[in-house]
Design an enzyme around this catalytic site. Structure first.
Site, PDB file in Angstrom:
ATOM      1  N   SER A  95       1.207  -1.344  -0.229  1.00 19.94           N
ATOM      2  CA  SER A  95       0.054   0.069  -0.342  1.00 19.94           C
ATOM      3  C   SER A  95       0.681   1.035  -0.363  1.00 19.94           C
ATOM      4  O   SER A  95       1.703   1.146  -0.835  1.00 19.94           O
ATOM      5  CB  SER A  95      -1.121  -0.129   1.263  1.00 19.94           C
ATOM      6  OG  SER A  95      -1.949   0.756   1.185  1.00 19.94           O
ATOM      7  N   ASP A 217      -9.679  -4.553  -5.295  1.00 21.67           N
ATOM      8  CA  ASP A 217      -9.784  -3.955  -4.430  1.00 21.67           C
ATOM      9  C   ASP A 217     -10.332  -2.190  -3.791  1.00 21.67           C
ATOM     10  O   ASP A 217     -10.801  -1.531  -5.407  1.00 21.67           O
ATOM     11  CB  ASP A 217      -7.996  -3.944  -4.247  1.00 21.67           C
ATOM     12  CG  ASP A 217      -7.532  -3.631  -3.049  1.00 21.67           C
ATOM     13  OD1 ASP A 217      -8.126  -2.255  -2.773  1.00 21.67           O
ATOM     14  OD2 ASP A 217      -5.548  -2.692  -3.617  1.00 21.67           O
ATOM     15  N   HIS A 246      -7.759  -5.364  -0.207  1.00 22.28           N
ATOM     16  CA  HIS A 246      -6.302  -4.115  -0.243  1.00 22.28           C
ATOM     17  C   HIS A 246      -5.625  -5.032   0.674  1.00 22.28           C
ATOM     18  O   HIS A 246      -4.104  -4.452   0.714  1.00 22.28           O
ATOM     19  CB  HIS A 246      -6.738  -3.238   0.075  1.00 22.28           C
ATOM     20  CG  HIS A 246      -5.691  -2.113   0.409  1.00 22.28           C
ATOM     21  ND1 HIS A 246      -5.494  -1.652  -1.346  1.00 22.28           N
ATOM     22  CD2 HIS A 246      -5.749  -1.010   1.215  1.00 22.28           C
ATOM     23  CE1 HIS A 246      -3.975  -0.700  -0.414  1.00 22.28           C
ATOM     24  NE2 HIS A 246      -4.312  -0.406   0.533  1.00 22.28           N
TER      25      HIS A 246
END
Length: 270
Positions: A95, A217, A246
């Protein structure tokens, strides 16, 4: 132990000639890599750390000005690598930490032999010629919800981000680490992430990048992985996994761990 090591709860496990650095995303800590680490320690030296602001770090160390941009986190990564005297590493960033690694690599490319990004986005907001997945009003509503009742927001966001019901272990785990963050720090970090724009830097990246993405996602549309591939300055490759969510390394380790191991072990073909 150095200052950066202590502040970021740095942990070094395993042994090997090559060093793998595992960097977590928003709302988690180094425990998000628990399914991957056992597969690495026989072969590699593995470095884990917590981003400043994670619930496992001392909130007194969180400098709101320093961490108002992703640069502050990138300098932290460089400081950790320097303290550990790491001359080159494979950096696996989840991320926001994927973009933190990208920024750090532009400043100090020699420290990174390759970057593996998981669920990464250089920009979350939509532009006329770019689809990041969020409109401005979406972000404002998200921040309002975080500010008004953080615990309630955590309970709602966790299953959406992970892609599952509240009963799943992955959702419970993400809920726990998310709720461990001090609410004002969590809001500040979220604002920094959602308003960040790393697109102008992508062309300056020279380190090879392996872009790993879930097909579904909530936070990162799958087209973003192709955008990264087209705009990164160095060699890059994309792999879209049949995973949902995610945090696939937490929710679908059976799929994700073999994929990550393959990208860690093998370089992009010439």
């Amino acid at each position: 132990m150095g200052i950066a090591e202590e502040a970021h709860n740095v942990r070094v496990v395993g042994s090997g000639e090559r060093t793998i650095v595992l960097a977590h995303g928003f709302g988690t800590d180094q425990s998000v890599w628990k399914h991957l680490v056992p597969h690495l320690v026989e072969e590699y030296r593995v470095v884990l750390y917590d981003n400043m602001g994670a619930g496992t770090t001392n909130p007194d160390y969180f400098d709101f000005d320093r961490y108002s941009t992703l640069d502050g986190y990138a300098y932290d990564v460089i400081a950790i690598l320097e303290e550990l005297r790491i001359q080159s590493c494979v950096f696996v960033g989840h991320s926001v930490s994927a973009m933190i690694g990208v920024i750090a690599s532009v400043t100090r490319p020699e420290l990174f032999s390759k970057i593996i990004t998981v669920s990464a986005s250089p920009r979350y907001l939509n532009d006329p010629d770019y689809y990041g997945g969020f409109e401005e009003e979406d972000i404002v509503q998200l921040f309002d919800a975080m500010g008004s009742n953080y615990k309630s927001w955590c309970a709602g966001w966790a299953p959406l981000a992970v892609g599952g019901d509240m009963e799943s272990l992955a959702v419970q785990e993400f809920s726990r680490t998310l709720f461990n963050m001090r609410p004002d720090i969590a809001l500040s970090v979220a604002q920094t992430i959602f308003y960040s724009d790393v697109r102008p830097l992508l062309g300056h990246v020279t380190v090879p990048c392996h872009v790993i993405q879930s097909v579904k996602d909530l936070a990162v549309p799958v087209v973003v992985s192709e955008y990264l591939h087209q705009n990164l300055g160095g060699d890059s490759i994309v792999e879209v996994m049949s995973t949902d969510g995610h945090l696939p390394q937490l929710s679908s380790p059976d799929v994700v761990v073999p994929v990550l191991l393959r990208h860690i072990r093998f370089n992009i073909a010439a």
